[in-house]
Design a protein around this motif. Structure first.
Motif, PDB file in Angstrom:
ATOM      1  N   ILE A  90       0.834  -1.205   0.000  1.00 20.94           N
ATOM      2  CA  ILE A  90       0.000   0.000   0.000  1.00 20.94           C
ATOM      3  C   ILE A  90       0.865   1.249   0.000  1.00 20.94           C
TER       4      ILE A  90
ATOM      5  N   LEU B 185      -5.122  -6.070  -4.768  1.00 13.39           N
ATOM      6  CA  LEU B 185      -4.849  -4.660  -4.501  1.00 13.39           C
ATOM      7  C   LEU B 185      -4.444  -3.901  -5.759  1.00 13.39           C
TER       8      LEU B 185
ATOM      9  N   LEU C 248      -7.908   4.236  -0.249  1.00 14.18           N
ATOM     10  CA  LEU C 248      -6.519   3.802  -0.136  1.00 14.18           C
ATOM     11  C   LEU C 248      -5.922   4.270   1.184  1.00 14.18           C
TER      12      LEU C 248
ATOM     13  N   GLY D  14      -4.492   1.944   4.091  1.00 17.70           N
ATOM     14  CA  GLY D  14      -3.128   2.129   4.560  1.00 17.70           C
ATOM     15  C   GLY D  14      -3.056   2.293   6.066  1.00 17.70           C
TER      16      GLY D  14
END
Length: 518
Positions: free
Chosen positions: A101, A328, A445, A449
């Motif tokens: 990430i 992802l 995102l 994260g």
């Protein structure tokens, strides 16, 4: 009872305390050796005198005959090891997830002064300026260049995300090779241990090497271990060979059994396909230790947790559909592609309805096109990876359709309408505008994260607690070893002194005693 029995008893004491001192020295020497478990001498009293049997004397009680070193055993707690490997497995998953990430956040780089949002903002502003001065060649050139900057931003994101995905695929390949190497090394250590234990020895350093490999293996996927005795004259505290297995869909798959080891291989190997795209992983193939046929595991059977599972999730696995992938990076690349396609299609639709500067008054031209198409090409094949400003417009900015009708050089209504595309709700983006869609992607995102970082911190804390507990049991304490050294040294000195005393007694008996009257 022999007069010399005291010498033998003290001699045993010397040898045993000497062994304890040597073991203490071994511990001190390996105080900083990774994976080393401290060792101790298991002292035990030797059989008393007289022994049992019909010929035993009738004197009451037994006289001790000294001490011996029964075995040299390492100090280890199997339950703590199991807890450590469970936490190490979780940490392997979240560390890998956090890394994936973080790399994605570096590529998208939002919010910043250099990301896609900034390029789009400058592009919309240039269109507003063009609407005021549609006949101005400088304003037209600015729109074209800033449009290309938007396309470059899409190209950069797509290329960078694809490269990272490719690197993840290579890392999966390397990790699979590493896992197979660990499994083979564990089987080889099993082989060595099975040769040593039946002779009555404890190969403590081999045990440590094997446990270090099991710790490393647990980071890739969850494992279960079971010890099997070696037989022969193996001691009761001998650990035997270890059988390693992992659970998939509730069933145990044996990876190491005795001297045999299985091999793992991703299916297919994550290499770049003929269309330059990364092939999704459909599953794992395991060659079992029993020599039976390989076990193909589909995408639904993939590992439950661990570093390998996290990397596969980030790289992309087959979703069971027609060549599709989920993960992802595939998901993010798809979102960026959808966004670029929706943006370009809407913008091109409005641009085709406008008109360029007279006298050509060109119309029906797409502003954005794929890399391999020009002029009036459709936008059906547009992606974030191939979007660019039409070469036909790049060659001559007068073809930019700022006017709604031909032969009106000062008409900037179409340029104004092009600038308003930023506020249009697009059906292909579930009714979101370009800006809100991208903000949603970036927001999600960021949430993912934060979650990954939080779980990494939590699992690292738990692993640290278990590791500290294990260290308190197995690690070498120099203070404790120094105390032991003094204790064993004094015991050694006392045994030596005892030999001197017995020697003096014997000297008195042999040399100092004579016959009476002579």
């Amino acid at each position: 009872m022999s007069t010399f029995m005291g010498l033998e008893t003290s001699k045993r004491g010397l040898f045993t305390q000497q062994s304890a001192l040597y073991t203490t020295g071994h511990n001190i020497s390996n105080a900083n050796t990774l994976g080393y478990s401290r060792q101790r001498v298991n002292m035990q009293a030797t059989a008393g005198f007289p022994g049992t049997g019909q010929s035993v004397g009738t004197m009451p009680g037994f006289i001790g005959t000294g001490v011996e070193a029964g075995s040299i055993q390492r100090i280890r707690d199997g339950f703590v090891d199991q807890q450590y490997r469970q936490e190490n497995n979780k940490l392997g998953y979240w560390e890998s997830q956090t890394k994936a990430i973080s790399q994605m956040e570096d590529v998208l780089n939002e919010p910043s002064e250099y990301g896609l949002q900034k390029s789009l903002s400058e592009f919309w502003q240039s269109l507003q300026d063009l609407a005021v001065n549609p006949e101005n060649g400088g304003a037209r050139s600015v729109v074209v260049q800033r449009g290309q900057a938007v396309a470059d931003s899409f190209n950069y994101m797509h290329k960078s995300l694809t490269e990272i995905q490719t690197n993840l695929g290579k890392e999966i390949d390397v990790s699979t090779v590493q896992v197979n190497s660990i499994l083979k090394q564990i089987s080889e250590l099993n082989n060595q241990i099975q040769k040593v234990e039946p002779n009555g020895y404890l190969p403590n350093d081999l045990y440590d090497a094997r446990d270090a490999l099991l710790d490393e293996l647990s980071g890739y996927f969850p494992i279960e271990t079971e010890s099997k005795p070696s037989g022969g004259r193996a001691l009761a505290v001998a650990e035997g060979s270890v059988t390693v297995s992992m659970k998939i869909n509730g069933e145990s798959v044996v990876l190491v059994e005795g001297r045999q080891a299985a091999t793992l291989e991703t299916n297919p190997k994550p290499l770049v396909g003929e269309d330059k795209s990364n092939l999704p992983i459909t599953g794992i193939t395991i060659s079992p230790v029993s020599g039976e046929d390989s076990i193909p595991l589909g995408h639904t059977d993939l590992l439950n947790s661990g570093k390998l599972k996290s990397m596969m999730n980030a790289y992309g696995t087959a979703d069971g559909g027609a060549g599709g992938a989920k993960g992802l990076y595939p998901d993010m690349i798809t979102k960026i592609n959808d966004m670029a396609k929706a943006f370009a299609e809407k913008f091109n639709e409005i641009h085709r309805g406008g008109s360029g500067l007279p006298p050509e008054n060109e119309s029906g031209i797409n502003f954005f096109s794929p890399w391999d198409e020009t002029n009036v090409a459709t936008s059906s094949t547009l992606t974030a990876g191939n979007i660019k400003v039409n070469d036909y417009i790049l060659a001559d900015s007068s073809r930019l359709a700022a006017s709604t009708v031909p032969n009106e050089e000062g008409n900037g209504k179409n340029a104004k309408r092009l600038g308003e595309v930023q506020f249009d709700a697009l059906d292909s983006l579930d009714g979101a505008t370009i800006q809100t869609y991208f903000q949603g992607v970036i927001g999600q995102l960021g949430v993912d994260g934060q979650q990954a970082e939080r779980m990494t911190f939590n699992t690292e804390t738990l692993k640290g607690a278990v590791e500290q507990r294990r260290a308190s049991i197995s690690s070498v304490s120099l203070d404790e070893e120094m105390t032991n050294m003094i204790k064993f040294q004094q015991a050694y000195n006392a045994s030596a002194r005892m030999i001197t005393v017995v020697d003096e007694i014997l000297d008195k008996i042999i040399n100092g005693m004579g016959r009476v009257g002579m």
